[in-house]
Design an enzyme around this catalytic site. Structure first.
Site, PDB file in Angstrom:
ATOM      1  N   TYR A 194       0.791  -1.227   0.000  1.00  0.00           N
ATOM      2  CA  TYR A 194       0.000   0.000   0.000  1.00  0.00           C
ATOM      3  C   TYR A 194       0.824   1.279   0.000  1.00  0.00           C
ATOM      4  CZ  TYR A 194      -3.354  -3.544   1.347  1.00  0.00           C
ATOM      5  OH  TYR A 194      -4.120  -4.682   1.384  1.00  0.00           O
TER       6      TYR A 194
ATOM      7  N   HIS B 285     -14.117  -8.934  -0.819  1.00  0.00           N
ATOM      8  CA  HIS B 285     -14.051 -10.363  -1.068  1.00  0.00           C
ATOM      9  C   HIS B 285     -15.205 -11.163  -0.488  1.00  0.00           C
ATOM     10  CE1 HIS B 285     -10.169  -8.932  -2.217  1.00  0.00           C
ATOM     11  NE2 HIS B 285      -9.917  -8.561  -0.974  1.00  0.00           N
TER      12      HIS B 285
ATOM     13  N   ARG C  37      -8.094 -13.045  -2.025  1.00  0.00           N
ATOM     14  CA  ARG C  37      -8.177 -11.637  -2.431  1.00  0.00           C
ATOM     15  C   ARG C  37      -8.451 -11.473  -3.926  1.00  0.00           C
ATOM     16  NH1 ARG C  37      -6.352  -8.464   1.870  1.00  0.00           N
ATOM     17  NH2 ARG C  37      -4.803  -9.497   3.192  1.00  0.00           N
TER      18      ARG C  37
ATOM     19  N   ASN D  42     -13.253   1.541  -2.837  1.00  0.00           N
ATOM     20  CA  ASN D  42     -12.250   0.574  -2.414  1.00  0.00           C
ATOM     21  C   ASN D  42     -12.806   0.009  -1.113  1.00  0.00           C
ATOM     22  OD1 ASN D  42     -10.133  -0.892  -1.372  1.00  0.00           O
ATOM     23  ND2 ASN D  42      -8.592   0.673  -1.755  1.00  0.00           N
TER      24      ASN D  42
ATOM     25  N   ASP E  29     -25.045  -5.845  -2.230  1.00  0.00           N
ATOM     26  CA  ASP E  29     -26.490  -5.639  -2.404  1.00  0.00           C
ATOM     27  C   ASP E  29     -26.853  -4.157  -2.321  1.00  0.00           C
ATOM     28  OD1 ASP E  29     -26.924  -8.336  -2.733  1.00  0.00           O
ATOM     29  OD2 ASP E  29     -27.749  -8.651  -0.718  1.00  0.00           O
TER      30      ASP E  29
ATOM     31  N   HIS F 277      -8.454  -0.552  -6.153  1.00  0.00           N
ATOM     32  CA  HIS F 277      -7.597  -1.143  -5.117  1.00  0.00           C
ATOM     33  C   HIS F 277      -6.178  -0.643  -5.337  1.00  0.00           C
ATOM     34  CE1 HIS F 277     -10.768  -3.862  -3.901  1.00  0.00           C
ATOM     35  NE2 HIS F 277     -10.987  -4.072  -5.187  1.00  0.00           N
ATOM     36  N   MET F 278      -5.501  -0.329  -4.257  1.00  0.00           N
ATOM     37  CA  MET F 278      -4.129   0.133  -4.378  1.00  0.00           C
ATOM     38  C   MET F 278      -3.188  -0.993  -4.778  1.00  0.00           C
ATOM     39  SD  MET F 278      -3.949   3.136  -1.498  1.00  0.00           S
ATOM     40  CE  MET F 278      -2.205   3.109  -1.402  1.00  0.00           C
ATOM     41  N   SER F 279      -3.419  -2.192  -4.258  1.00  0.00           N
ATOM     42  CA  SER F 279      -2.584  -3.334  -4.640  1.00  0.00           C
ATOM     43  C   SER F 279      -3.270  -4.099  -5.775  1.00  0.00           C
ATOM     44  CB  SER F 279      -2.360  -4.258  -3.437  1.00  0.00           C
ATOM     45  OG  SER F 279      -3.566  -4.900  -3.070  1.00  0.00           O
TER      46      SER F 279
END
Length: 148
Positions: free
Chosen positions: A23, A81, A112, A75, A88, A101-103
């Site tokens: 991150y 996950h 993940r 994010n 919903d 997502h940063m990664s």
């Protein structure tokens, strides 16, 4: 001016303090400041919201349904996950959703690599650190413009 809601999920308030290998060292406050600057340059209004409470996240998404929110950049952190509740809630919205997502979640642990949000999103941006938010905001602004 069109409004984009940027949602940061669980543990993302700890950016800059956790797992720098995935991150980086940028903090959540620094990310929000960058998002605000990028939004100004794109001519959109932005609201950033972070919570570690799944119920609060769902409530914020519900409020977005009745507000003049034109797009969501999310994010969801680990909720990505497994949170069908957040998925919903997002499914209620009739506006573009961009997942960030940063990664690179697809290059990480098997759990993940699956997103319960992806099917609701116009697209997913991951692996570019804080720049993922910039790319997500660009995508959301472009989608808003395309809808006008």
């Amino acid at each position: 001016m069109k409004k984009i809601l940027v949602l940061h999920g669980i543990n993302l308030n700890m950016f800059g303090k956790r797992d720098a290998a995935h991150y980086g060292t940028i903090t959540s406050a620094e990310i929000d400041a960058r998002i605000a600057a990028w939004a100004t340059g794109l001519g959109v209004e932005v609201e950033c919201f972070q919570t570690n409470s799944e119920a609060d996240m769902v409530e914020r998404i519900h409020r977005a349904h009745g507000e003049q929110v034109a797009a969501v950049v999310i994010n969801a952190g680990a909720w990505t996950h497994y949170s069908y509740g957040i998925a919903d809630a997002l499914g209620i919205l009739n506006i573009p959703i961009v997942e960030v997502h940063m990664s690179n979640i697809h290059a990480r642990e098997a759990f993940r690599q699956h997103s319960v949000i992806a099917a609701l999103a116009k697209g997913q941006i991951c692996g570019f650190g804080a720049e993922s938010y910039h790319l997500g905001l660009l995508a959301a602004a472009s989608l808003i413009q395309d809808n006008d």
